[in-house]
Write a protein that holds these residues in place. Structure first.
Motif, PDB file in Angstrom:
ATOM      1  N   ASP A  68     -23.025 -26.327  -5.835  1.00 23.56           N
ATOM      2  CA  ASP A  68     -22.273 -25.698  -5.658  1.00 23.56           C
ATOM      3  C   ASP A  68     -22.467 -24.965  -4.876  1.00 23.56           C
TER       4      ASP A  68
ATOM      5  N   GLN B 132     -19.251 -17.437  -6.325  1.00 25.56           N
ATOM      6  CA  GLN B 132     -18.891 -19.228  -6.259  1.00 25.56           C
ATOM      7  C   GLN B 132     -17.754 -18.970  -5.097  1.00 25.56           C
TER       8      GLN B 132
ATOM      9  N   ASN C 192     -16.464 -21.344 -13.880  1.00 24.37           N
ATOM     10  CA  ASN C 192     -17.036 -22.950 -12.402  1.00 24.37           C
ATOM     11  C   ASN C 192     -16.079 -23.806 -11.228  1.00 24.37           C
TER      12      ASN C 192
END
Length: 898
Positions: free
Chosen positions: A604, A617, A677
């Motif tokens: 991540d 992100q 994601n």
């Protein structure tokens, strides 16, 4: 289960018992014996200092101003304590499972602990607490290899303080379980910390932040020292109000004095104060140019060619340096403004005859105490003021401030008190350094002084001399407001390239590493370290500094060595969090490459938006000049052993993907809303799989299209992301009443990122839909920021090579069978273009990066490492360093070319 009693943080400690004193003296004698051993002093990063000075700064066994020889015995004891705590809480080792911490983090910098002692970079301890709580359990051991002021240690201990944990917005129940809403996130209880840094200044600050002190004794001694210094030196900062000639004059106390460089007109030789000629006191405006008061020539300090001004020359003064007994030539300066107070009222005035006489009187006397007089070391910051005559440490202080600081330190050494109180008096002394040298500047528009220009040793033409009586007392109040936790910590001063820590003994790592060339820590710390008499050994310093011949390759090698040590000491399956300021793409790529070389796997990457106090992100490694929060893990032994048996096979590749998906968070948020994601998308999963193979020197068994087809067959897709079977139900439940997740920002600067962007636009499963070229053109032109080295490729060409068109002229993402046919044609074209590069000579200034990537992958597959190295060395160095794929193949090929 037994009810958990949270560890209470006791009040600050009192004097040691006779037994404790005896034990401390035994450790001190053992450390003294180690210091006599040449092999011990040969440890990487061993600081520069005498045995006596290192011993004086240390508090063994938990803190040494050198490599800590007691680490092993302390860690052994801690491991036993950890097992007892885990047994009490009913925690089993084999059940350890963590996803990367994937939440917004926003913690202010106004906490007394944060502000008590300044440092070049510092992460608020409450921000670090969130990560420690997420990744660890009570009793676990946390490591920070670039500890700076020791905020990781403070955070580790405060995880056992219910009030502090609840201040983060969490709820703590009677069993010590910590909740965020309806989700259990951790347990209340202190963690232990191993802190390491190359800088003695940093570890000394960290030690004092993490070691309790008798606050009453500290305040008593500090105020006695201030009283002593006031009695001896108070006259140095007295002035007459309103001036020395007024018959009704009264004594005032100076807060600060503004000084000004003196310049000379190159045309007529007229001397003039920079302050007088460039500032307008009523408006606060500072002009870049001014007219000579004698000949009216237009002058400037550093005038541009366009303005037509002459460059004003410095006026110089030559004098005998009483400390070095050498003749010194420095830029001439005069005091121009005094800020002072009478009672509670503040005033300003120009220095009068009395003020000038005081300054002359001090200048003509020898300071009766020891002061640091070292030559500033080689370096871009430490030697930046050589041209103005500031060549030695004591030149960076006004003479009266030098005198007063020396008196304070002398009084500290002579105090009949405990070593712990003496150490805390010394940290109070060093914390005052931030405003008592010539680096302070005057902010004209606000009519006040400000601190140094961050990260530099810059001295302005209007430096501010702050009264120690004003500022040291202010720092005393700061330290008295700090509640120091009773910490379980051990601190060592040495390089993180060689750690004396057993393998797999650390549960979690949080680091805030050096940012390339942003900060030259050893140079910036030299002033403080000269006072504490133990200096950084900069040979192992992981920075970019042309003066010490450390460029990007040397920085990369040092960072890889550090991360290799970190993964060695971290337990299998454990996590590392890297907080990193991304000032340059190539430096970020060095960090990413160093992590991969050390066999960490990035799970991540988030951008920390300090202005908004949030994280989001990051989907690519584009030019994001903000702080990054990188979460990476150490693969467990089972994965590595299994991969060795299946290396180079499709089964081995899919084994890694399954493991990696299991490490990723099931849901993701950005600014409080559901978000895609990126780590679960096909392109990043492919990149992680390739990197896992290449860094281990193993042939990649799948092409991109084969990989994408395999993802569809083996895993479940939701919203353009891939999940394990047992993760899908959790994701579906979480998204049942939520909005469709938003796509992450994508930085489009080459063909690879353009293709990814087009997939987002055209893939219905990713929130897109089939579109015509016309529908795409405006948005494509808006997001595309083609790098100057990138061979131009029109939108229509990218569409033809990667997508299909329906009868209505709309482009769409083909199924995997048809995409495979397109990819084969495209790969042939890319490799044909790469072959042209191999047959040409000279530098490649403009080229197709996708062709180079395809060529490198093909060469790696057939182990033709020489070709990779040869072509890579023809690319512009900044391009190679800023492209993580090319850099990965190049570095791996260099290791294996034979």
């Amino acid at each position: 289960m037994t009810e958990y009693q949270p560890e209470l943080i006791p009040p600050k400690n009192s004097a040691l018992t006779p037994e404790e004193q005896t034990k401390c003296e035994e450790y001190r004698q053992r450390l003294a014996a180690y210091l006599k051993d040449p092999a011990f002093r040969a440890i990487e990063g061993f600081p520069i200092g005498t045995d006596e000075d290192i011993l004086a700064l240390s508090d063994p066994p938990y803190y040494t101003a050198c490599p800590n020889p007691f680490l092993l015995e302390i860690l052994s004891q801690w491991q036993q304590e950890r097992e007892e705590i885990r047994s009490k809480l009913g925690l089993k080792e084999e059940k350890y499972q963590r996803e990367p911490f994937a939440a917004d983090v926003s913690e202010g910098k106004n906490d007394p602990i944060y502000n008590a002692h300044s440092y070049h970079t510092k992460v608020p301890h409450k921000a670090i607490m969130r990560y420690i709580l997420h990744y660890t359990d009570p009793g676990d051991i946390v490591f920070d290899g670039f500890c700076g002021t020791g905020m990781t240690g403070v955070a580790a201990q405060l995880c056992g303080d219910k009030k502090t944990v609840e201040s983060l917005g969490y709820r703590v129940d009677d069993q010590g379980v910590i909740w965020e809403g309806e989700k259990v996130i951790s347990r209340l209880g202190a963690r232990k910390a191993v802190l390491n840094d190359l800088s003695p200044a940093a570890t000394f600050i960290a030690y004092n932040y993490n070691t309790p002190v008798d606050a009453v004794a500290f305040e008593h001694e500090a105020r006695r020292i201030l009283c002593e210094v006031e009695q001896e030196c108070g006259w140095m900062y007295e002035t007459w109000h309103p001036n020395c000639d007024d018959p009704n004059r009264v004594k005032g106390k100076i807060n600060y004095t503004v000084w000004s460089d003196i310049f000379v007109c190159p045309n007529c030789g007229q001397e003039m104060a920079f302050w007088d000629e460039t500032t307008n006191p009523s408006t606060g405006v500072v002009t870049d140019t001014w007219s000579c008061p004698r000949c009216s020539s237009l002058l400037g300090k550093n005038p541009s060619k366009e303005c037509g001004a002459l460059k004003a020359e410095y006026a110089w003064t030559t004098f005998l340096d009483k400390e070095t007994n050498n003749t010194v030539r420095q830029v001439k300066q005069v005091p121009v403004l005094i800020s002072y107070h009478v009672g509670k009222k503040r005033f300003e005035k120009k220095p009068d005859n009395y003020d000038l006489e005081i300054i002359d009187k001090i200048s003509n006397q020898k300071i009766p105490y020891g002061i640091p007089t070292e030559r500033m070391p080689e370096g871009s910051e430490s030697r930046r003021n050589d041209d103005t005559g500031l060549t030695h440490v004591h030149h960076y202080y006004s003479r009266r401030n030098l005198w007063i600081l020396a008196k304070i330190q002398d009084s500290i050494f002579k105090k009949n008190t405990t070593e712990r109180v003496k150490h805390y008096l010394e940290i109070w002394f060093t914390s005052s350094q931030s405003r008592l040298h010539k680096l302070n500047r005057y902010m004209f528009e606000h009519h006040r002084h400000v601190g140094p220009l961050s990260g530099t040793l810059y001295v302005s033409s209007t430096p501010v001399e702050i009264s120690p009586f004003y500022f040291v007392n202010e720092k005393l109040e700061d330290h008295l407001s700090v509640q120091i936790p009773h910490n379980k910590k051990v601190i060592s001063t040495n390089s993180s390239t060689r750690l004396k820590i057993p393998e797999e003994s650390i549960d979690y790592i949080f680091v805030d590493p050096p940012f390339g060339s942003n900060l030259n820590y050893s140079e910036l710390n030299f002033l403080i370290e000269s006072w504490i008499k133990v200096i950084t050994n900069s040979h192992e310093e992981a920075i970019i500094n042309k003066y010490t011949h450390k460029l990007i390759p040397q920085y990369a090698e040092l960072m890889t060595s550090c991360f290799s040590e970190f993964i060695r000491i971290l337990k299998s399956g454990g996590w590392i969090t890297v907080e990193f300021h991304n000032s340059q793409n190539q430096i970020w790529n060095v960090i990413q490459e160093s992590l991969q070389k050390a066999y960490f796997i990035v799970a991540d990457v988030r951008v920390l938006d300090k202005q908004k106090g949030t994280t989001k992100q990051l989907s690519t490694t584009g030019a994001v000049k903000q702080d990054l929060i990188i979460s990476a893990y150490k693969p467990n032994g089972n994965l590595e052993e299994c991969f060795k048996l299946k290396a180079g096979t499709e089964d081995g590749a899919w084994e890694f993907v399954r493991y990696h998906l299991g490490k990723l968070p099931v849901t993701n948020e950005s600014n409080g809303v559901p978000a895609v994601n990126a780590e679960r998308q096909a392109f990043l999963l492919f990149d992680r799989m390739v990197a896992f193979h290449v860094q281990r020197g193993v042939m990649v068994p799948l092409s991109a299209l084969e990989f994408y087809a395999g993802l569809e067959q083996r895993f479940t897709r939701r919203d353009g992301m891939y999940f394990l079977p047992d993760q899908v139900a959790e994701y579906d439940r979480a998204m049942l009443n939520a909005k469709k997740p938003v796509q992450l920002t994508l930085f489009v600067n080459d063909e690879k990122t353009a293709i990814t962007w087009l997939h987002q636009q055209l893939d219905s499963d990713s929130g897109g839909e089939p579109k015509t070229q016309g529908d795409l053109t405006n948005d494509f032109n808006r997001v595309m920021n083609r790098a100057k080295h990138e061979q131009p490729l029109e939108l229509i060409e990218i569409l033809k090579q990667n997508f299909l068109q329906d009868t209505e002229g709309k482009w769409y993402v083909p199924d995997h069978n048809k995409a495979s046919d397109l990819e084969k044609v495209r790969q042939r074209a890319l490799l044909k273009e790469f072959k042209e590069y191999t047959e040409s000579t000279g530098r490649l200034k403009v080229f197709r990066s996708e062709a180079v990537r395809a060529g490198f992958a093909a060469c790696f597959k057939r182990q033709d490492y020489q070709v990779i190295v040869r072509i890579a060395e023809r690319l512009p160095e900044d391009v190679l360093r800023e492209d993580p794929d090319l850099l990965m193949y190049y570095d791996s090929a260099q290791l294996r070319k034979g």
